[in-house]
Scaffold this active site. Sequence first.
Site, short mmCIF file in Angstrom:
data_model
loop_
_atom_site.label_atom_id
_atom_site.label_comp_id
_atom_site.label_asym_id
_atom_site.label_seq_id
_atom_site.Cartn_x
_atom_site.Cartn_y
_atom_site.Cartn_z
CE1 TYR A 138 -3.56 -2.56 0.52
CE2 TYR A 138 -4.65 -0.51 1.08
CZ TYR A 138 -4.72 -1.84 0.72
OH TYR A 138 -5.94 -2.42 0.55
CE LYS A 189 1.70 -17.61 -2.47
NZ LYS A 189 0.78 -18.79 -2.54
CG ASP A 221 -2.19 -20.19 -1.33
OD1 ASP A 221 -1.68 -20.14 -0.20
OD2 ASP A 221 -1.67 -20.84 -2.28
CG ASP A 245 -8.18 -4.61 1.22
OD1 ASP A 245 -9.15 -4.10 1.80
OD2 ASP A 245 -8.06 -4.63 -0.02
CG ASP A 249 -13.85 -6.86 1.53
OD1 ASP A 249 -13.60 -6.13 2.51
OD2 ASP A 249 -14.27 -6.42 0.45
C1 IPM Z 1 -10.58 -1.08 3.50
C2 IPM Z 1 -10.76 -0.46 2.15
C3 IPM Z 1 -9.60 0.47 1.88
C4 IPM Z 1 -8.33 -0.34 1.87
C5 IPM Z 1 -9.72 1.27 0.58
C6 IPM Z 1 -11.01 2.05 0.53
C7 IPM Z 1 -8.54 2.18 0.37
O1 IPM Z 1 -10.90 -1.44 1.19
O2 IPM Z 1 -10.49 -0.32 4.50
O3 IPM Z 1 -10.57 -2.30 3.60
O4 IPM Z 1 -7.99 -0.95 0.87
O5 IPM Z 1 -7.67 -0.37 2.92
MG MG Z 2 -11.02 -3.43 1.96
#
Ligand code: IPM
Ligand code: MG
Length: 354
Positions: A138, A189, A221, A245, A249
Amino acid sequence: MKIAVMPGDGIGKEVTEQAVRVLRAVMGAHAAMELVEAPVGQAGVDAAGDPLPVQTREIADKADAILFGSAGVPGDEAIEYMMRPGASLLRLRKQLDLFANFRPAVMFQDLIGASTLKPEVVQGLDLMILRELTGDIYFGEPRGVHRNAKGEREGINTMRYNESEIRRIGHVAFQTARLRRHKVCSVDKANVLDTMQLWREVMTEVSREYPDVELTHLFVDAAAMQLMRDPRQFDVIVTGNIFGDILSDAAAMLTGSIGMLPSASMSYGKKGLYEPVHGTAPDIAGKDVANPLASILSMAMMLRYSFGLQEKADQVEVAVRKVLAQGLRTADIAQPGMRRVGTQEMGEAVLRAL
Ligand code: IPM
Ligand code: MG
């Protein structure tokens, strides 16, 4: 209690509004609490020509905690990276050195039918993803798109971690596990990436100071697969910025909806930034359909982590459970036979339950 409120863009505005209502209610009219609103993201550009205006930065510096909505607009890729509305959140994380991002994935019993996984796989799920938030690909340099020697466009980003960055998030992971089920799974990884080989080595070194906590390692993975196969094997998952990240999700969906997931981003002290994991969701913004519960639960994390108000945080979380038990559902967690409500109505229901 000095709280900076940064609703930002997209559904950030709507959900933060509900979180603030609930915050005021749980704290009562006489609380020594100061809320200062500051523009961020596209809202910052509109107000001051910068997604993270100087004034907003100052407010963030002075605050004890930041309640963040979401930032970003679709199609901002043409803008220079650091001036993109979406990058304001990354700049804020970096500026405040918020290196430890807590993303709990907890199964709410009443939402078990909303998960796409079988109930017996997610029943009672309670895991914590601890994502390193200020390093990795990042922020690594060099980065950018340039023309290479052949005149072809070439994109580059750099995965980078130094020892101390890995060590400090490692300590947070083991200390967090001590308050939970004493298990840390470090995700990397290391079979392919040198940076991640260092990650694994340092995690193993740090673990020697915590003999009461079990450390395991998984490649990312395999970790993704295990999250879907048997998520309840995990207690604390500690991982780098990009893997965290992605995995957070995925973990969100175990619980039925990303609309339910709160997060806390901390530095060394008690100051933190609290935001729902879901982001701006431009497709549903301004329609009063977004789920405000992740934002409300993020506010509860703020009460807990920044202000030590455990009881008040409990009250908010119990109120959320209550409205779910009452059968109220926003679109993202809709279930047959349940009552569909919008953002505002969901916020009001939490207030009533409180
Ligand atoms: C998160 C989001 C952010 C990230 C984006 C919006 C920059 O996806 O907080 O998970 O990738 O960190
Ligand atoms: Mg995210």
